[in-house]
Write an enzyme that holds these catalytic residues in place. Structure first.
Site, PDB file in Angstrom:
ATOM      1  N   GLU A 124     -31.425 -15.793 -52.522  1.00  0.00           N
ATOM      2  CA  GLU A 124     -31.851 -17.106 -53.043  1.00  0.00           C
ATOM      3  C   GLU A 124     -31.826 -18.212 -51.991  1.00  0.00           C
ATOM      4  OE1 GLU A 124     -29.995 -18.195 -56.807  1.00  0.00           O
ATOM      5  OE2 GLU A 124     -30.011 -16.050 -57.284  1.00  0.00           O
ATOM      6  N   GLY A 125     -31.003 -18.041 -50.961  1.00  0.00           N
ATOM      7  CA  GLY A 125     -30.987 -19.024 -49.869  1.00  0.00           C
ATOM      8  C   GLY A 125     -32.355 -19.075 -49.197  1.00  0.00           C
ATOM      9  N   HIS A 126     -32.875 -17.888 -48.849  1.00  0.00           N
ATOM     10  CA  HIS A 126     -34.205 -17.820 -48.228  1.00  0.00           C
ATOM     11  C   HIS A 126     -35.270 -18.370 -49.189  1.00  0.00           C
ATOM     12  CE1 HIS A 126     -32.207 -14.213 -46.193  1.00  0.00           C
ATOM     13  NE2 HIS A 126     -32.547 -14.969 -45.176  1.00  0.00           N
ATOM     14  N   GLN A 151     -31.433 -11.412 -30.321  1.00  0.00           N
ATOM     15  CA  GLN A 151     -30.418 -12.404 -30.718  1.00  0.00           C
ATOM     16  C   GLN A 151     -29.117 -11.764 -31.178  1.00  0.00           C
ATOM     17  OE1 GLN A 151     -32.960 -14.087 -33.935  1.00  0.00           O
ATOM     18  NE2 GLN A 151     -31.040 -14.288 -35.068  1.00  0.00           N
ATOM     19  N   GLY A 160     -32.313 -23.244 -42.795  1.00  0.00           N
ATOM     20  CA  GLY A 160     -31.135 -23.498 -43.622  1.00  0.00           C
ATOM     21  C   GLY A 160     -30.008 -24.136 -42.828  1.00  0.00           C
ATOM     22  N   ASP A 198     -26.947 -22.188 -41.160  1.00  0.00           N
ATOM     23  CA  ASP A 198     -26.826 -21.891 -39.733  1.00  0.00           C
ATOM     24  C   ASP A 198     -26.921 -23.226 -38.989  1.00  0.00           C
ATOM     25  OD1 ASP A 198     -26.998 -18.753 -39.577  1.00  0.00           O
ATOM     26  OD2 ASP A 198     -28.411 -19.413 -41.104  1.00  0.00           O
ATOM     27  N   SER A 206     -25.660 -14.919 -47.904  1.00  0.00           N
ATOM     28  CA  SER A 206     -25.980 -14.400 -46.577  1.00  0.00           C
ATOM     29  C   SER A 206     -26.426 -12.958 -46.729  1.00  0.00           C
ATOM     30  CB  SER A 206     -24.731 -14.455 -45.693  1.00  0.00           C
ATOM     31  OG  SER A 206     -24.892 -13.617 -44.571  1.00  0.00           O
ATOM     32  N   SER A 207     -27.380 -12.555 -45.894  1.00  0.00           N
ATOM     33  CA  SER A 207     -27.841 -11.162 -45.935  1.00  0.00           C
ATOM     34  C   SER A 207     -26.685 -10.212 -45.647  1.00  0.00           C
ATOM     35  CB  SER A 207     -28.933 -10.940 -44.885  1.00  0.00           C
ATOM     36  OG  SER A 207     -29.990 -11.835 -45.115  1.00  0.00           O
ATOM     37  N   ARG A 208     -25.719 -10.675 -44.838  1.00  0.00           N
ATOM     38  CA  ARG A 208     -24.599  -9.804 -44.468  1.00  0.00           C
ATOM     39  C   ARG A 208     -23.605  -9.611 -45.621  1.00  0.00           C
ATOM     40  NH1 ARG A 208     -25.716 -12.520 -39.622  1.00  0.00           N
ATOM     41  NH2 ARG A 208     -26.082 -11.155 -37.832  1.00  0.00           N
TER      42      ARG A 208
HETATM   43  P1  AMP Z   1     -31.798 -15.232 -41.625  1.00  0.00           P
HETATM   44  O1  AMP Z   1     -32.699 -14.292 -42.358  1.00  0.00           O
HETATM   45  O2  AMP Z   1     -30.352 -15.031 -41.872  1.00  0.00           O
HETATM   46  O3  AMP Z   1     -32.162 -15.352 -40.168  1.00  0.00           O
HETATM   47  O4  AMP Z   1     -32.090 -16.673 -42.247  1.00  0.00           O
HETATM   48  C1  AMP Z   1     -33.387 -17.185 -42.306  1.00  0.00           C
HETATM   49  C2  AMP Z   1     -33.318 -18.625 -42.717  1.00  0.00           C
HETATM   50  O5  AMP Z   1     -32.695 -18.724 -43.998  1.00  0.00           O
HETATM   51  C3  AMP Z   1     -32.471 -19.465 -41.744  1.00  0.00           C
HETATM   52  O6  AMP Z   1     -33.095 -20.729 -41.562  1.00  0.00           O
HETATM   53  C4  AMP Z   1     -31.169 -19.577 -42.471  1.00  0.00           C
HETATM   54  O7  AMP Z   1     -30.427 -20.729 -42.126  1.00  0.00           O
HETATM   55  C5  AMP Z   1     -31.630 -19.655 -43.915  1.00  0.00           C
HETATM   56  N1  AMP Z   1     -30.541 -19.296 -44.821  1.00  0.00           N
HETATM   57  C6  AMP Z   1     -29.747 -18.199 -44.773  1.00  0.00           C
HETATM   58  N2  AMP Z   1     -28.811 -18.243 -45.730  1.00  0.00           N
HETATM   59  C7  AMP Z   1     -29.014 -19.393 -46.414  1.00  0.00           C
HETATM   60  C8  AMP Z   1     -28.357 -20.025 -47.523  1.00  0.00           C
HETATM   61  N3  AMP Z   1     -27.315 -19.478 -48.123  1.00  0.00           N
HETATM   62  N4  AMP Z   1     -28.835 -21.212 -47.947  1.00  0.00           N
HETATM   63  C9  AMP Z   1     -29.899 -21.794 -47.343  1.00  0.00           C
HETATM   64  N5  AMP Z   1     -30.561 -21.250 -46.294  1.00  0.00           N
HETATM   65  C10 AMP Z   1     -30.125 -20.073 -45.832  1.00  0.00           C
END
Ligand code: AMP
Length: 292
Positions: free
Chosen positions: A35-37, A61, A149, A152, A189-191
């Site tokens: 849901e963050g994404h 990275q 987001g 990060d 978080s994906s992790r």
């Molecule tokens: P990632 O796939 O982890 O590289 O994240 C892709 C984008 O989604 C980045 O801009 C992250 O900061 C954002 N993101 C990841 N987790 C969240 C979250 N919980 N809330 C808002 N944005 C997020």
């Protein structure tokens, strides 16, 4: 929803839409979408006629090869979620498409202190990899708006630096969107999928730590950032974290450490639980600590 695997086909699509004066929004991700994404996609859709999402697990990275190997991959579900969210286009490049010249000799991005502080110090080379890939993605998509987001936090500062120091046509506006949390307070978080249900509960100590700082600010019981930091580290270790990379009290713009808590500041956290490195952050003072 259109899916592109090459920069050229993506660019043709972008050019076609630009000729119709469409505002282009871009959400770069590494997949395993949550849901963050999706909140970033939603924000982009509010402001842009076309939303492009990229899914690319960027090898350059990852400073830890095991983290790269274990990074969750859920492409089928990701595409379903993006389709449902109303995303217009997805960019799914291969490693060769992003790094046609290989990954050994890559450009260097002068990031100054951002590369020495916090994530920069603990993940050598990480932000260089982020800059290379985001720069290339931005050149491929050429968006008007870029959605990232605040989860990060330092990455947002690094990409602001990139946008300020390199020329993009058209100009790109970076929009940092709030961190989406589970109802428990755990930052999505994906992790997180690598955490057991017990570890997910233990991991709440990060959010609870933010709550304690807020309470101490309100009650004016703070002695020093040093004591707050030590207490925060101890709370994480007591909760079951194996180790803490840093608890940083920092200036929200420069990310330099601060000791004066009368101004707005950010607390940045990175810590390991169950072999998973979690990061989170919170701006202070903050009124929205309803759950703590
Ligand atoms: P990632 O796939 O982890 O590289 O994240 C892709 C984008 O989604 C980045 O801009 C992250 O900061 C954002 N993101 C990841 N987790 C969240 C979250 N919980 N809330 C808002 N944005 C997020």
């Amino acid at each position: 929803m259109k899916i592109f695997e090459t920069k050229q086909t993506l660019q043709n699509f972008i050019d076609e839409n630009r000729s119709k004066n469409a505002i282009i929004g871009f959400v770069p991700t590494m997949g395993a979408l949550h849901e963050g994404h999706l909140s970033l996609i939603e924000k982009s859709k509010e402001q842009c006629a076309i939303t492009v999402c990229s899914i690319f697990i960027n090898p350059t990275q990852f400073n830890d090869p095991k983290d790269f190997e274990k990074y969750p991959k859920t492409i089928k579900e990701d595409l379903e979620k993006l389709e449902l969210a109303g995303c217009e286009a997805v960019f799914l490049p291969s490693v060769e498409e992003m790094y046609p010249e290989g990954m050994l000799q890559l450009p260097h991005y002068p990031l100054g202190r951002l590369e020495e502080l916090w994530e920069g110090a603990h993940r050598p080379g990480h932000f260089q990899g982020v800059c290379v890939v985001v720069h290339r993605l931005l050149e491929a998509v050429r968006p008007d708006l870029l959605f990232m987001g605040a989860k990060d936090y330092q990455q947002v500062a690094v990409i602001r630096h990139l946008l300020d120091h390199y020329t993009f046509e058209p100009n790109i506006t970076l929009i940092a969107c709030e961190t989406i949390r589970e109802t428990s307070g755990l930052a999505m978080s994906s992790r997180n999928v690598r955490l057991s249900s017990e570890q997910r509960i233990q991991a709440l100590a990060i959010y609870q730590g933010f709550g304690k700082i807020q309470k101490a600010l309100q009650e004016k019981t703070i002695r020093s950032t040093e004591i707050l930091e030590q207490e925060f580290v101890q709370q994480l270790l007591d909760a079951g974290f194996e180790s803490v990379d840093y608890i940083a009290f920092a200036d929200p713009k420069s990310l330099e450490p601060i000791t004066d808590l009368s101004q707005t500041f950010v607390v940045l956290v990175a810590a390991f639980i169950g072999g998973v490195r979690l990061i989170d952050n919170q701006l202070f003072p903050h009124e929205l600590f309803k759950r703590v």
